[in-house]
Design a protein around this motif. Structure first.
Motif, PDB file in Angstrom:
ATOM      1  N   TYR A 189       4.959   2.598   0.345  1.00 11.28           N
ATOM      2  CA  TYR A 189       3.545   2.792   0.029  1.00 11.28           C
ATOM      3  C   TYR A 189       3.009   3.995   0.795  1.00 11.28           C
ATOM      4  CZ  TYR A 189       4.050  -2.143  -1.324  1.00 11.28           C
ATOM      5  OH  TYR A 189       4.477  -3.322  -1.880  1.00 11.28           O
ATOM      6  N   ARG A 190       1.864   4.486   0.349  1.00  9.26           N
ATOM      7  CA  ARG A 190       1.141   5.520   1.091  1.00  9.26           C
ATOM      8  C   ARG A 190      -0.273   5.025   1.369  1.00  9.26           C
ATOM      9  NH1 ARG A 190       3.095  10.157   2.493  1.00  9.26           N
ATOM     10  NH2 ARG A 190       5.039  10.914   1.575  1.00  9.26           N
ATOM     11  N   PHE A 191      -0.685   5.174   2.620  1.00 13.83           N
ATOM     12  CA  PHE A 191      -2.017   4.770   3.034  1.00 13.83           C
ATOM     13  C   PHE A 191      -2.707   5.927   3.743  1.00 13.83           C
ATOM     14  CE2 PHE A 191       0.264   0.717   2.777  1.00 13.83           C
ATOM     15  CZ  PHE A 191      -0.646  -0.073   2.095  1.00 13.83           C
ATOM     16  N   SER A 192      -4.040   5.944   3.695  1.00 14.36           N
ATOM     17  CA  SER A 192      -4.810   6.979   4.374  1.00 14.36           C
ATOM     18  C   SER A 192      -4.681   6.816   5.883  1.00 14.36           C
ATOM     19  CB  SER A 192      -6.285   6.906   3.966  1.00 14.36           C
ATOM     20  OG  SER A 192      -6.433   7.152   2.590  1.00 14.36           O
ATOM     21  N   LYS A 193      -4.371   7.898   6.533  1.00 10.49           N
ATOM     22  CA  LYS A 193      -4.174   7.864   7.985  1.00 10.49           C
ATOM     23  C   LYS A 193      -5.507   7.639   8.689  1.00 10.49           C
ATOM     24  CE  LYS A 193      -1.978  10.458  11.728  1.00 10.49           C
ATOM     25  NZ  LYS A 193      -1.250  11.707  12.080  1.00 10.49           N
ATOM     26  N   GLY A 194      -5.537   6.640   9.555  1.00  8.64           N
ATOM     27  CA  GLY A 194      -6.724   6.377  10.354  1.00  8.64           C
ATOM     28  C   GLY A 194      -7.835   5.642   9.630  1.00  8.64           C
ATOM     29  N   GLU A 195      -7.685   5.381   8.338  1.00  8.45           N
ATOM     30  CA  GLU A 195      -8.744   4.725   7.570  1.00  8.45           C
ATOM     31  C   GLU A 195      -8.311   3.378   6.993  1.00  8.45           C
ATOM     32  OE1 GLU A 195     -10.041   7.388   4.556  1.00  8.45           O
ATOM     33  OE2 GLU A 195     -10.569   8.997   5.958  1.00  8.45           O
ATOM     34  N   THR A 196      -7.052   2.997   7.183  1.00  6.85           N
ATOM     35  CA  THR A 196      -6.507   1.794   6.561  1.00  6.85           C
ATOM     36  C   THR A 196      -6.642   0.599   7.490  1.00  6.85           C
ATOM     37  OG1 THR A 196      -4.932   3.118   5.293  1.00  6.85           O
ATOM     38  CG2 THR A 196      -4.451   0.773   5.522  1.00  6.85           C
ATOM     39  N   THR A 197      -7.080  -0.535   6.943  1.00  6.66           N
ATOM     40  CA  THR A 197      -7.215  -1.764   7.723  1.00  6.66           C
ATOM     41  C   THR A 197      -6.079  -2.732   7.375  1.00  6.66           C
ATOM     42  OG1 THR A 197      -8.562  -2.876   6.052  1.00  6.66           O
ATOM     43  CG2 THR A 197      -9.717  -1.482   7.654  1.00  6.66           C
ATOM     44  N   ALA A 198      -5.936  -3.771   8.184  1.00 13.20           N
ATOM     45  CA  ALA A 198      -4.947  -4.809   7.902  1.00 13.20           C
ATOM     46  C   ALA A 198      -5.216  -5.442   6.540  1.00 13.20           C
ATOM     47  CB  ALA A 198      -4.979  -5.872   9.009  1.00 13.20           C
ATOM     48  N   ASP A 199      -6.471  -5.639   6.223  1.00 14.57           N
ATOM     49  CA  ASP A 199      -6.837  -6.213   4.929  1.00 14.57           C
ATOM     50  C   ASP A 199      -6.388  -5.305   3.787  1.00 14.57           C
ATOM     51  OD1 ASP A 199      -8.719  -8.382   3.592  1.00 14.57           O
ATOM     52  OD2 ASP A 199      -9.211  -6.467   2.653  1.00 14.57           O
ATOM     53  N   ASP A 200      -6.552  -3.983   3.958  1.00 11.16           N
ATOM     54  CA  ASP A 200      -6.115  -3.032   2.931  1.00 11.16           C
ATOM     55  C   ASP A 200      -4.615  -3.171   2.663  1.00 11.16           C
ATOM     56  OD1 ASP A 200      -8.678  -1.946   2.776  1.00 11.16           O
ATOM     57  OD2 ASP A 200      -8.243  -0.411   4.290  1.00 11.16           O
ATOM     58  N   VAL A 201      -3.833  -3.262   3.739  1.00 12.14           N
ATOM     59  CA  VAL A 201      -2.377  -3.336   3.601  1.00 12.14           C
ATOM     60  C   VAL A 201      -1.969  -4.620   2.885  1.00 12.14           C
ATOM     61  CG1 VAL A 201      -0.176  -3.429   4.838  1.00 12.14           C
ATOM     62  CG2 VAL A 201      -2.004  -1.916   5.639  1.00 12.14           C
ATOM     63  N   ILE A 202      -2.520  -5.739   3.328  1.00 12.92           N
ATOM     64  CA  ILE A 202      -2.137  -7.030   2.750  1.00 12.92           C
ATOM     65  C   ILE A 202      -2.498  -7.083   1.269  1.00 12.92           C
ATOM     66  CG2 ILE A 202      -2.589  -9.522   2.809  1.00 12.92           C
ATOM     67  CD1 ILE A 202      -3.009  -9.140   5.890  1.00 12.92           C
ATOM     68  N   ARG A 203      -3.693  -6.652   0.922  1.00  7.90           N
ATOM     69  CA  ARG A 203      -4.112  -6.676  -0.482  1.00  7.90           C
ATOM     70  C   ARG A 203      -3.228  -5.771  -1.339  1.00  7.90           C
ATOM     71  NH1 ARG A 203      -8.759  -9.369  -1.355  1.00  7.90           N
ATOM     72  NH2 ARG A 203     -10.075  -9.798   0.468  1.00  7.90           N
ATOM     73  N   ARG A 204      -2.889  -4.600  -0.804  1.00  9.59           N
ATOM     74  CA  ARG A 204      -2.060  -3.668  -1.577  1.00  9.59           C
ATOM     75  C   ARG A 204      -0.672  -4.259  -1.826  1.00  9.59           C
ATOM     76  NH1 ARG A 204      -1.349   1.993  -1.286  1.00  9.59           N
ATOM     77  NH2 ARG A 204       0.146   2.609  -2.899  1.00  9.59           N
ATOM     78  N   LEU A 205      -0.077  -4.881  -0.819  1.00 12.18           N
ATOM     79  CA  LEU A 205       1.260  -5.450  -0.965  1.00 12.18           C
ATOM     80  C   LEU A 205       1.252  -6.688  -1.861  1.00 12.18           C
ATOM     81  CD1 LEU A 205       1.712  -3.410   1.341  1.00 12.18           C
ATOM     82  CD2 LEU A 205       3.238  -5.081   2.412  1.00 12.18           C
ATOM     83  N   LEU A 206       0.194  -7.484  -1.777  1.00  9.72           N
ATOM     84  CA  LEU A 206       0.070  -8.625  -2.685  1.00  9.72           C
ATOM     85  C   LEU A 206      -0.108  -8.160  -4.134  1.00  9.72           C
ATOM     86  CD1 LEU A 206      -2.258 -11.107  -0.741  1.00  9.72           C
ATOM     87  CD2 LEU A 206       0.153 -11.439  -1.290  1.00  9.72           C
ATOM     88  N   ASP A 207      -0.910  -7.117  -4.321  1.00 12.33           N
ATOM     89  CA  ASP A 207      -1.105  -6.570  -5.668  1.00 12.33           C
ATOM     90  C   ASP A 207       0.212  -6.054  -6.232  1.00 12.33           C
ATOM     91  OD1 ASP A 207      -3.788  -7.137  -5.616  1.00 12.33           O
ATOM     92  OD2 ASP A 207      -4.424  -5.107  -5.104  1.00 12.33           O
ATOM     93  N   GLN A 208       1.039  -5.462  -5.368  1.00 13.63           N
ATOM     94  CA  GLN A 208       2.333  -4.962  -5.829  1.00 13.63           C
ATOM     95  C   GLN A 208       3.241  -6.118  -6.240  1.00 13.63           C
ATOM     96  OE1 GLN A 208       2.910  -1.769  -6.284  1.00 13.63           O
ATOM     97  NE2 GLN A 208       4.934  -2.153  -7.144  1.00 13.63           N
ATOM     98  N   PHE A 209       3.187  -7.220  -5.500  1.00 15.68           N
ATOM     99  CA  PHE A 209       3.958  -8.406  -5.906  1.00 15.68           C
ATOM    100  C   PHE A 209       3.528  -8.846  -7.304  1.00 15.68           C
ATOM    101  CE2 PHE A 209       4.820 -12.823  -6.576  1.00 15.68           C
ATOM    102  CZ  PHE A 209       6.061 -13.035  -6.000  1.00 15.68           C
ATOM    103  N   ALA A 210       2.227  -8.921  -7.530  1.00 19.89           N
ATOM    104  CA  ALA A 210       1.724  -9.351  -8.838  1.00 19.89           C
ATOM    105  C   ALA A 210       2.199  -8.404  -9.943  1.00 19.89           C
ATOM    106  CB  ALA A 210       0.198  -9.418  -8.815  1.00 19.89           C
ATOM    107  N   THR A 211       2.199  -7.106  -9.656  1.00 22.63           N
ATOM    108  CA  THR A 211       2.649  -6.116 -10.641  1.00 22.63           C
ATOM    109  C   THR A 211       4.126  -6.304 -10.962  1.00 22.63           C
ATOM    110  OG1 THR A 211       0.998  -4.499  -9.914  1.00 22.63           O
ATOM    111  CG2 THR A 211       2.912  -3.649 -11.094  1.00 22.63           C
ATOM    112  N   GLU A 212       4.943  -6.467  -9.935  1.00 22.82           N
ATOM    113  CA  GLU A 212       6.381  -6.637 -10.146  1.00 22.82           C
ATOM    114  C   GLU A 212       6.684  -7.950 -10.848  1.00 22.82           C
ATOM    115  OE1 GLU A 212       8.653  -4.408  -9.434  1.00 22.82           O
ATOM    116  OE2 GLU A 212       7.427  -2.986  -8.309  1.00 22.82           O
TER     117      GLU A 212
END
Length: 355
Positions: A189-212
């Protein structure tokens, strides 16, 4: 007598002179007014085009569909530019960027020229620096938290507390009350440096699971006698146990065959999940830990996934091989396993492969 009579031209000469003088004066006044108007208009144009005075930061948002004239009017109201109205429209057209203003949020100041302001509003924002985050297949939450800390600077305990929250759900795969173990999809994945929160990461990875997951045949769960969540539990064990692709479906078959026979699964990776000291590998005392994750002592599936499975392991969990195997043992340096139906054959394989 005739010589004493006044001539016609003499009688009317004075009035005609006064008439011509008045017309000239009127034209002169009109000319001076016109010149004055032009000078005043030029002065006003110069005033509107210029900028001076103290600078104060102004946050400015252009909503989608906002016209250029509306933008100029709001800029004027906020003190960014001096003029709006007809002169504002003239200056906007003069910038040559009237149709290039972009929706978005911008940082401006008071007392800018309209050309300066429009240049900001029509320039694409610089791309924010990004960080690449790679989650390997088979990582558990603690390992993901460590990787997130390394790459994004998010504290491990903060990430784990949020990831283990029972509030997350992903219908129909992840029911609430379970936490996200197994569902943070392994990918880059790619995330914005210095602007990403733990919530952002978890939601993005969960969304990717749903997509796959959309491309998998979840209709097989009923025939297999398990739920969507249990498929992920099984896939996580396959992910941790299989070192080569050809073993995945066979390990899946062993799991289902043992479940059907009421046998303990005996999956070493589940004991590794609760190992208090992973640095020294699995020891005899680890296999004696009384935990539902100890599948040597307890029958059935562990209560949660033990890692994040990749797409191949999810497919294997949904499509086990049609084989009667109940046992397997690691055999060979390339990570392959040797499979068997009887315990006697298993012991012989174990002696040959590990002895």
């Amino acid at each position: 007598m005739e010589q004493g009579q006044p001539r016609r031209s003499d009688r009317h000469g004075d009035p005609d002179g006064r008439s011509h003088g008045g017309a000239f004066l009127a034209l002169l006044v009109a000319f001076l007014v016109l010149v004055g108007g032009v000078v005043a208009a030029g002065a006003y144009y110069g005033h509107c085009k210029g900028a001076s005075g103290p600078k104060r930061d102004v946050s400015f948002t252009v909503e989608p569909g906002t016209s250029g004239e509306e933008v100029v009017s709001r800029l004027h109201d906020l003190g960014v530019v001096r003029c709006d109205g007809i002169m504002g429209r003239i200056l906007l057209r003069a910038t040559g960027r009237a149709d290039e203003i972009r929706a978005g949020s911008y940082a401006l100041t008071t007392n800018m020229t309209l050309d300066e302001a429009v240049r900001v509003l029509s320039t694409p924002p610089a791309a924010a620096p990004t960080v690449r985050l790679t989650i390997p297949e088979g990582y558990r939450l603690t390992q993901i938290a460590d990787r997130v800390r390394q790459e994004l600077g998010i504290a491990e305990d903060q990430f784990l507390t949020l990831a283990q929250s029972k509030d997350w759900s992903l219908d129909p795969y992840l029911p609430s009350g379970k936490g996200t173990e197994g569902f943070l999809f392994p990918e880059t994945y790619r995330f914005s440096k210095g602007e990403t929160t733990a919530d952002d990461v978890i939601r993005r990875l969960l969304d990717q699971f749903a997509t796959e997951a959309e491309g998998l045949d979840w209709g097989k769960t009923k025939a297999l006698g398990v739920s969507e969540y249990e498929i992920v539990v099984i896939a996580s064990m396959i992910e941790r146990e299989a070192a080569v692709a050809s073993d995945r479906a066979k390990i899946s078959a062993v799991i289902y065959n043992r479940l059907a026979d009421g046998m303990p699964l005996g999956i070493d990776a589940t004991v590794g999940y609760i190992d208090p000291d992973p640095s020294n590998g699995l020891t005899g005392s680890d296999f004696e830990i009384d935990s539902p994750y100890n599948t040597r002592l307890h029958t059935g599936l562990p209560p949660t996934p033990i890692a994040s499975p990749g797409i191949a392991s999810l497919r294997a969990a949904l499509a086990p091989a049609d084989v009667p195997y109940l046992y397997y043992v690691l055999c060979g340096s390339n990570g392959e396993h040797r499979f068997s139906v009887s315990y006697h054959r298993f012991l012989a394989d174990k002696a040959q492969c590990l002895g």
